[in-house]
Design a protein around this motif. Sequence first.
Motif, PDB file in Angstrom:
ATOM      1  N   UNK A 163       6.246   0.576 -13.050  1.00 26.02           N
ATOM      2  CA  UNK A 163       5.721   1.935 -12.972  1.00 26.02           C
ATOM      3  C   UNK A 163       5.486   2.531 -14.344  1.00 26.02           C
ATOM      4  N   UNK A 164       6.408   2.277 -15.273  1.00 23.71           N
ATOM      5  CA  UNK A 164       6.255   2.778 -16.634  1.00 23.71           C
ATOM      6  C   UNK A 164       5.035   2.139 -17.299  1.00 23.71           C
ATOM      7  N   UNK A 165       4.889   0.815 -17.139  1.00 26.81           N
ATOM      8  CA  UNK A 165       3.743   0.133 -17.738  1.00 26.81           C
ATOM      9  C   UNK A 165       2.425   0.636 -17.150  1.00 26.81           C
ATOM     10  N   UNK A 166       2.395   0.832 -15.829  1.00 26.50           N
ATOM     11  CA  UNK A 166       1.178   1.354 -15.202  1.00 26.50           C
ATOM     12  C   UNK A 166       0.868   2.762 -15.689  1.00 26.50           C
ATOM     13  N   UNK A 167       1.889   3.574 -15.859  1.00 26.75           N
ATOM     14  CA  UNK A 167       1.681   4.934 -16.343  1.00 26.75           C
ATOM     15  C   UNK A 167       1.151   4.923 -17.774  1.00 26.75           C
TER      16      UNK A 167
ATOM     17  N   UNK B  44      -6.140   3.759 -11.304  1.00 25.08           N
ATOM     18  CA  UNK B  44      -4.694   3.584 -11.190  1.00 25.08           C
ATOM     19  C   UNK B  44      -4.240   3.521  -9.736  1.00 25.08           C
ATOM     20  N   UNK B  45      -4.902   4.233  -8.846  1.00 29.09           N
ATOM     21  CA  UNK B  45      -4.541   4.196  -7.422  1.00 29.09           C
ATOM     22  C   UNK B  45      -4.726   2.807  -6.838  1.00 29.09           C
ATOM     23  N   UNK B  46      -5.826   2.158  -7.184  1.00 25.54           N
ATOM     24  CA  UNK B  46      -6.076   0.800  -6.687  1.00 25.54           C
ATOM     25  C   UNK B  46      -5.059  -0.181  -7.263  1.00 25.54           C
ATOM     26  N   UNK B  47      -4.728  -0.019  -8.524  1.00 24.89           N
ATOM     27  CA  UNK B  47      -3.754  -0.915  -9.156  1.00 24.89           C
ATOM     28  C   UNK B  47      -2.374  -0.723  -8.529  1.00 24.89           C
ATOM     29  N   UNK B  48      -1.961   0.519  -8.335  1.00 24.39           N
ATOM     30  CA  UNK B  48      -0.652   0.787  -7.738  1.00 24.39           C
ATOM     31  C   UNK B  48      -0.579   0.273  -6.297  1.00 24.39           C
ATOM     32  N   UNK B  49      -1.632   0.499  -5.532  1.00 25.87           N
ATOM     33  CA  UNK B  49      -1.644   0.034  -4.151  1.00 25.87           C
ATOM     34  C   UNK B  49      -1.598  -1.485  -4.085  1.00 25.87           C
ATOM     35  N   UNK B  50      -2.351  -2.148  -4.947  1.00 21.80           N
ATOM     36  CA  UNK B  50      -2.331  -3.606  -4.985  1.00 21.80           C
ATOM     37  C   UNK B  50      -0.934  -4.112  -5.343  1.00 21.80           C
TER      38      UNK B  50
ATOM     39  N   UNK C  27       1.410  -3.678  -2.311  1.00 27.10           N
ATOM     40  CA  UNK C  27       1.209  -4.674  -1.251  1.00 27.10           C
ATOM     41  C   UNK C  27       1.693  -6.062  -1.674  1.00 27.10           C
ATOM     42  N   UNK C  28       1.468  -6.414  -2.927  1.00 26.45           N
ATOM     43  CA  UNK C  28       1.969  -7.704  -3.414  1.00 26.45           C
ATOM     44  C   UNK C  28       3.498  -7.734  -3.356  1.00 26.45           C
ATOM     45  N   UNK C  29       4.132  -6.642  -3.763  1.00 20.33           N
ATOM     46  CA  UNK C  29       5.590  -6.579  -3.731  1.00 20.33           C
ATOM     47  C   UNK C  29       6.151  -6.643  -2.323  1.00 20.33           C
TER      48      UNK C  29
ATOM     49  N   UNK D 299      -2.108 -17.698  -0.895  1.00 18.24           N
ATOM     50  CA  UNK D 299      -3.422 -17.260  -0.417  1.00 18.24           C
ATOM     51  C   UNK D 299      -3.426 -15.776  -0.073  1.00 18.24           C
ATOM     52  N   UNK D 300      -2.370 -15.305   0.560  1.00 15.32           N
ATOM     53  CA  UNK D 300      -2.269 -13.889   0.888  1.00 15.32           C
ATOM     54  C   UNK D 300      -2.245 -13.036  -0.375  1.00 15.32           C
ATOM     55  N   UNK D 301      -1.432 -13.442  -1.345  1.00 11.30           N
ATOM     56  CA  UNK D 301      -1.351 -12.674  -2.595  1.00 11.30           C
ATOM     57  C   UNK D 301      -2.687 -12.679  -3.335  1.00 11.30           C
ATOM     58  N   UNK D 302      -3.356 -13.840  -3.360  1.00 16.07           N
ATOM     59  CA  UNK D 302      -4.662 -13.922  -4.018  1.00 16.07           C
ATOM     60  C   UNK D 302      -5.671 -13.010  -3.322  1.00 16.07           C
ATOM     61  N   UNK D 303      -5.635 -12.975  -1.992  1.00 18.15           N
ATOM     62  CA  UNK D 303      -6.540 -12.102  -1.239  1.00 18.15           C
ATOM     63  C   UNK D 303      -6.268 -10.636  -1.561  1.00 18.15           C
ATOM     64  N   UNK D 304      -5.008 -10.257  -1.597  1.00 17.60           N
ATOM     65  CA  UNK D 304      -4.659  -8.867  -1.910  1.00 17.60           C
ATOM     66  C   UNK D 304      -5.134  -8.503  -3.312  1.00 17.60           C
ATOM     67  N   UNK D 305      -4.944  -9.387  -4.263  1.00 15.19           N
ATOM     68  CA  UNK D 305      -5.342  -9.106  -5.646  1.00 15.19           C
ATOM     69  C   UNK D 305      -6.862  -9.027  -5.770  1.00 15.19           C
ATOM     70  N   UNK D 306      -7.583  -9.926  -5.105  1.00 11.73           N
ATOM     71  CA  UNK D 306      -9.049  -9.891  -5.157  1.00 11.73           C
ATOM     72  C   UNK D 306      -9.582  -8.590  -4.557  1.00 11.73           C
ATOM     73  N   UNK D 307      -9.040  -8.193  -3.410  1.00  9.29           N
ATOM     74  CA  UNK D 307      -9.471  -6.936  -2.798  1.00  9.29           C
ATOM     75  C   UNK D 307      -9.137  -5.756  -3.711  1.00  9.29           C
ATOM     76  N   UNK D 308      -7.955  -5.777  -4.331  1.00 11.56           N
ATOM     77  CA  UNK D 308      -7.581  -4.712  -5.263  1.00 11.56           C
ATOM     78  C   UNK D 308      -8.517  -4.633  -6.452  1.00 11.56           C
ATOM     79  N   UNK D 309      -8.915  -5.781  -6.981  1.00  9.58           N
ATOM     80  CA  UNK D 309      -9.844  -5.804  -8.118  1.00  9.58           C
ATOM     81  C   UNK D 309     -11.208  -5.270  -7.690  1.00  9.58           C
ATOM     82  N   UNK D 310     -11.664  -5.671  -6.500  1.00  9.22           N
ATOM     83  CA  UNK D 310     -12.954  -5.182  -6.008  1.00  9.22           C
ATOM     84  C   UNK D 310     -12.930  -3.662  -5.850  1.00  9.22           C
ATOM     85  N   UNK D 311     -11.865  -3.138  -5.262  1.00  7.64           N
ATOM     86  CA  UNK D 311     -11.753  -1.685  -5.078  1.00  7.64           C
ATOM     87  C   UNK D 311     -11.719  -0.986  -6.435  1.00  7.64           C
ATOM     88  N   UNK D 312     -10.979  -1.537  -7.395  1.00 10.22           N
ATOM     89  CA  UNK D 312     -10.902  -0.921  -8.725  1.00 10.22           C
ATOM     90  C   UNK D 312     -12.258  -0.924  -9.414  1.00 10.22           C
ATOM     91  N   UNK D 313     -12.998  -2.016  -9.291  1.00  9.01           N
ATOM     92  CA  UNK D 313     -14.315  -2.099  -9.926  1.00  9.01           C
ATOM     93  C   UNK D 313     -15.279  -1.113  -9.274  1.00  9.01           C
TER      94      UNK D 313
END
Length: 152
Positions: free
Chosen positions: A58-62, A74-80, A83-85, A117-131
């Motif tokens: 959280x500190x690093x993201x902030x 930041x919302x997309x990064x935090x949500x991703x 979900x990964x956690x 595969x699940x984690x990769x899918x979550x990260x890809x979707x998070x990156x797409x939303x952030x972009x």
Amino acid sequence: MRLVRVAMAAVGVGLGLWGLRLLLQSLSIDALIRLPLWLGGAVLADDFLLVPLTVTAGWLLTRWSIGPGHHRTIGAVRTTALYVGITTLVAIPLLVRQGKGVNPTVLPRDYLRDWLLLEATIIVVGVIVAVVQSRRATFSSSRAASGDIGGR
């Protein structure tokens, strides 16, 4: 209103006592002795591993979100990260117990592959939303700079 609270408290206490009775009936003495040790280990793992990791992330993201334009994603990064956690915490028992035990058909799947595969899918979707959010914000700010707001 007070009667409803008392009734809800009574139901809660009753369900708790019923659960305690089921626990005491289903576990052996050895398991009852190991249970507090396991629960204590879970508390220690939470307090000395999960909480510091969460606070550090959280500190690093902030700190990262202070940069120019980062506050939009930041919302997309935090949500991703959330979900990964969560999915990692759910998957840990399956990953640890994979292929162990008397009955090999209990955990027959390749849980490591499925989890990755699940984690990769979550990260890809998070990156797409952030972009998409970043581009949408850039488009909006370029329209505002050109005076093309409000149909002019």
